[in-house]
Design a protein around this motif. Sequence first.
Motif, PDB file in Angstrom:
ATOM      1  N   LYS A   1       0.832  -1.170  -0.045  1.00 30.15           N
ATOM      2  CA  LYS A   1      -0.050  -0.136  -0.020  1.00 30.15           C
ATOM      3  C   LYS A   1       0.837   1.232   0.060  1.00 30.15           C
ATOM      4  CE  LYS A   1      -4.283  -1.424   2.124  1.00 30.15           C
ATOM      5  NZ  LYS A   1      -5.133  -1.156   3.462  1.00 30.15           N
ATOM      6  N   LYS A   2       2.209   1.212   0.535  1.00 32.58           N
ATOM      7  CA  LYS A   2       2.971   2.420   0.802  1.00 32.58           C
ATOM      8  C   LYS A   2       3.843   2.301  -0.241  1.00 32.58           C
ATOM      9  CE  LYS A   2       3.705   3.809   4.867  1.00 32.58           C
ATOM     10  NZ  LYS A   2       4.161   4.020   6.222  1.00 32.58           N
ATOM     11  N   ARG A   3       3.970   1.497  -0.958  1.00 31.99           N
ATOM     12  CA  ARG A   3       4.828   1.161  -2.327  1.00 31.99           C
ATOM     13  C   ARG A   3       6.238   1.026  -1.828  1.00 31.99           C
ATOM     14  NH1 ARG A   3       1.080   4.958  -3.487  1.00 31.99           N
ATOM     15  NH2 ARG A   3       2.779   6.464  -3.155  1.00 31.99           N
TER      16      ARG A   3
ATOM     17  N   GLU B   1       6.004   6.651   2.294  1.00 35.73           N
ATOM     18  CA  GLU B   1       5.492   6.294   1.062  1.00 35.73           C
ATOM     19  C   GLU B   1       6.649   6.217   0.095  1.00 35.73           C
ATOM     20  OE1 GLU B   1       2.006   7.697  -0.468  1.00 35.73           O
ATOM     21  OE2 GLU B   1       0.822   7.148   1.243  1.00 35.73           O
ATOM     22  N   ASP B   2       6.956   5.059  -0.755  1.00 31.79           N
ATOM     23  CA  ASP B   2       7.878   5.055  -1.572  1.00 31.79           C
ATOM     24  C   ASP B   2       9.462   5.203  -0.856  1.00 31.79           C
ATOM     25  OD1 ASP B   2       6.253   5.059  -3.953  1.00 31.79           O
ATOM     26  OD2 ASP B   2       6.012   7.303  -3.629  1.00 31.79           O
TER      27      ASP B   2
END
Length: 355
Positions: free
Chosen positions: A223-225, A261-262
């Motif tokens: 979901k958070k890559r 994220e990412d």
Amino acid sequence: MKRIKGRLTVTVLLSALVFLVLFLALLLGGSTVFLLVRIGVLSTPPKMYYAVFYMAGASLLIGAVLAAVSGRFALKPIRTLIAQMQRLASGDLQARLEFHEPYAHIPAYTELSDGFNKMAQELQNTELLRSDFINNFSHEFKTPIVSIAGFAKLLKRGNLTEQQRVEYLDIIEEESMRLSEMATNVLNLTKIENQSILTDRTEYNLSEQLRASILLLERKWSKKRLQWQLELGEHRITANEELLKQVWINLLDNAIKFSPEDGTIGVQIAERGGVLSISVRNAGTTIPRQEQEKIFRKFYQADTSHSSEGNGIGLAIVKRVVELHQGAVEVHSENGGTTFTVTLSTCSEEGGKRA
């Protein structure tokens, strides 16, 4: 009134004991002199007997007064200690022990007051953590329950598109899993806290266990890559497989939760001289130095804003499980990065570590 009577009783008993010692000493000394006079070793005029009796009476009277005064003086620190212990036992965690002159600089009393105050402070900290845990845990439980109930009502009404129905069911499933994880963590903490001997030790592939733990959390990190940097190699260990699985799940989940994220999470296993070092690192908010020693305590949460999920149990489980394996866990956090390092022997001693 009952407490005052108890203290007076102790004072009277000590005074009586001192007086009894004085009386026995005087009686022994007087009897010796009287015996020596009777057998003719000492000669004394008749009036001397009266003088001896007067001196004996005066000595007893003075001894009784001195015994009462000295007993009260000697028992003053004990009365102070009893009073503070009763405050602590009644729930007043602000109670602190402090001796005044002339006791303040006596090493034994200083050590006693320091030990008492440290114990009281730890009890106060534990009570604060317990109170925070109840509030946090109630909030954490209430949130998914409200979500489940709300989306269940929407599903019950009908008139939903297939996409909405699937979305609501996914949310209900996710929130149900959150509840299950929280309940499981509480039960696991209770179980391992009562465990003093490590059992069910088997030899297995630690690298494979870490890879499997990462896959179990795929929904969260995808979901958070998030990306992964893995340096796992192939390492085997003799340990309790189920307990160590909880360690990796909690550390990895913690890294996912606080990673942006990412971002990237690194997991590494290094072996040297029969000792394995397992590191889990992530970018994100730096943990202040003064907080780093506290995060392994039960119910403690460094994120006081409660913006992230959690109830302060996961790292307490990690620490306890690692201790059962006679290992160590450390945290290093600076410059926007945090690394947890677990150190374990490839073959822990038979029976594990006693609590």
